[in-house]
Design an enzyme around this catalytic site. Structure first.
Site, short mmCIF file in Angstrom:
data_model
loop_
_atom_site.label_atom_id
_atom_site.label_comp_id
_atom_site.label_asym_id
_atom_site.label_seq_id
_atom_site.Cartn_x
_atom_site.Cartn_y
_atom_site.Cartn_z
N TYR A 182 0.83 -1.20 0.00
CA TYR A 182 0.00 0.00 0.00
C TYR A 182 0.87 1.25 0.00
O TYR A 182 0.56 2.25 -0.66
CB TYR A 182 -0.93 -0.01 1.22
CG TYR A 182 -1.77 1.23 1.36
CD1 TYR A 182 -2.86 1.45 0.52
CD2 TYR A 182 -1.48 2.19 2.33
CE1 TYR A 182 -3.64 2.59 0.64
CE2 TYR A 182 -2.26 3.33 2.46
CZ TYR A 182 -3.34 3.52 1.61
OH TYR A 182 -4.10 4.66 1.74
N GLU A 183 1.98 1.20 0.74
CA GLU A 183 2.88 2.35 0.84
C GLU A 183 3.92 2.38 -0.29
O GLU A 183 4.89 3.11 -0.22
CB GLU A 183 3.56 2.37 2.21
CG GLU A 183 2.57 2.67 3.32
CD GLU A 183 3.20 2.78 4.70
OE1 GLU A 183 4.39 2.41 4.87
OE2 GLU A 183 2.50 3.22 5.62
N ILE B 23 -0.38 1.02 12.33
CA ILE B 23 -1.74 0.48 12.43
C ILE B 23 -2.06 -0.01 11.02
O ILE B 23 -1.91 0.75 10.06
CB ILE B 23 -2.78 1.52 12.87
CG1 ILE B 23 -2.66 1.78 14.37
CG2 ILE B 23 -4.18 1.05 12.53
CD1 ILE B 23 -3.75 2.65 14.93
N GLY C 223 -14.35 0.82 10.92
CA GLY C 223 -14.06 1.26 12.29
C GLY C 223 -13.01 0.44 13.01
O GLY C 223 -12.75 0.67 14.19
N ILE C 224 -12.38 -0.50 12.31
CA ILE C 224 -11.38 -1.37 12.95
C ILE C 224 -10.13 -0.58 13.33
O ILE C 224 -9.58 -0.74 14.41
CB ILE C 224 -11.05 -2.57 12.06
CG1 ILE C 224 -12.31 -3.42 11.86
CG2 ILE C 224 -9.91 -3.40 12.65
CD1 ILE C 224 -12.20 -4.49 10.80
N TYR D 123 -6.83 10.87 11.51
CA TYR D 123 -6.04 11.37 12.63
C TYR D 123 -6.46 12.79 13.00
O TYR D 123 -6.56 13.13 14.18
CB TYR D 123 -4.54 11.33 12.31
CG TYR D 123 -4.01 9.93 12.05
CD1 TYR D 123 -4.50 8.83 12.75
CD2 TYR D 123 -3.01 9.71 11.12
CE1 TYR D 123 -4.00 7.55 12.52
CE2 TYR D 123 -2.51 8.44 10.88
CZ TYR D 123 -3.01 7.37 11.59
OH TYR D 123 -2.53 6.11 11.36
N VAL E 165 -4.97 -2.26 8.76
CA VAL E 165 -6.20 -3.02 8.60
C VAL E 165 -6.18 -3.56 7.18
O VAL E 165 -5.94 -2.81 6.22
CB VAL E 165 -7.45 -2.15 8.84
CG1 VAL E 165 -8.72 -2.95 8.57
CG2 VAL E 165 -7.46 -1.60 10.27
N GLU F 266 4.27 2.25 15.76
CA GLU F 266 4.98 1.98 14.51
C GLU F 266 4.01 1.84 13.35
O GLU F 266 4.22 2.43 12.29
CB GLU F 266 5.84 0.72 14.66
CG GLU F 266 6.58 0.31 13.41
CD GLU F 266 7.57 1.34 12.91
OE1 GLU F 266 7.88 1.31 11.70
OE2 GLU F 266 8.05 2.19 13.68
#
Length: 166
Positions: free
Chosen positions: A26-27, A82, A92-93, A128, A84, A80
């Site tokens: 993803y990154e 999160i 909402g996880i 955030y 999902v 470090e």
């Protein structure tokens, strides 16, 4: 889908590593992950982790963190990652994992929780900000990988100096 947040155990390491690799994709850094389950087992005293788990799907998310000490404020948590899994996002996880990390910070009397977010990750930045996080663009990340550590030591002559003592 009902999700339970719990502390990770060693048996969760393969699922956690799978999530780490998914995040790396993803990154846009799919080849950057060099960590292994074996390494996680060897270094398990250096990190803590919560997992999000459902009966139907197993582990679908995680929050990996460690305790740190920041000179300006003292005892803190460094979050470090999160993560999902893609198919379980927007349920909402991530918020549940973040709440659990914040509870850990409160329970441990931490003065700060700090983490990073990529400047293009708008869904995370939006989340955030909505939660009230301060997002500061003034600081730049500095990193030495293993090769960088070796090169630094060679360039600066580490090992040629007097022995360091505690």
């Amino acid at each position: 889908m009902e999700v339970t947040i719990r502390r990770a155990v060693e048996e969760d390491f393969p699922a956690i590593l799978t999530l780490i690799k998914e995040l790396a994709e993803y990154e846009r850094s799919p080849n950057a992950v060099t960590n292994t389950v074996k390494q996680m087992r060897q270094e398990k005293d250096h990190f803590r982790c919560f997992v999000a788990e459902s009966e139907e799907n197993g582990i679908v998310g995680m929050a990996l963190y460690f305790f740190a000490y920041f000179t300006w404020v003292g005892k803190s948590i460094y979050l470090e990652d999160i993560i999902v899994s893609r198919e379980f996002r927007k349920r909402g996880i991530g918020a549940l994992l973040m709440k659990r990390v914040m509870k850990e910070a409160m329970d441990a009397s931490c003065k700060r929780v700090r983490w990073q977010v990529l400047d293009w990750n708008e869904p995370a930045i939006s989340f955030y900000r909505k939660c009230g996080a301060e997002i500061n663009g003034d600081w730049l990340n500095c990193t030495f990988d293993e090769n960088g550590i070796t090169l630094f030591n060679e360039i600066t002559g580490v090992g040629e100096e007097p022995t360091y003592t505690d």
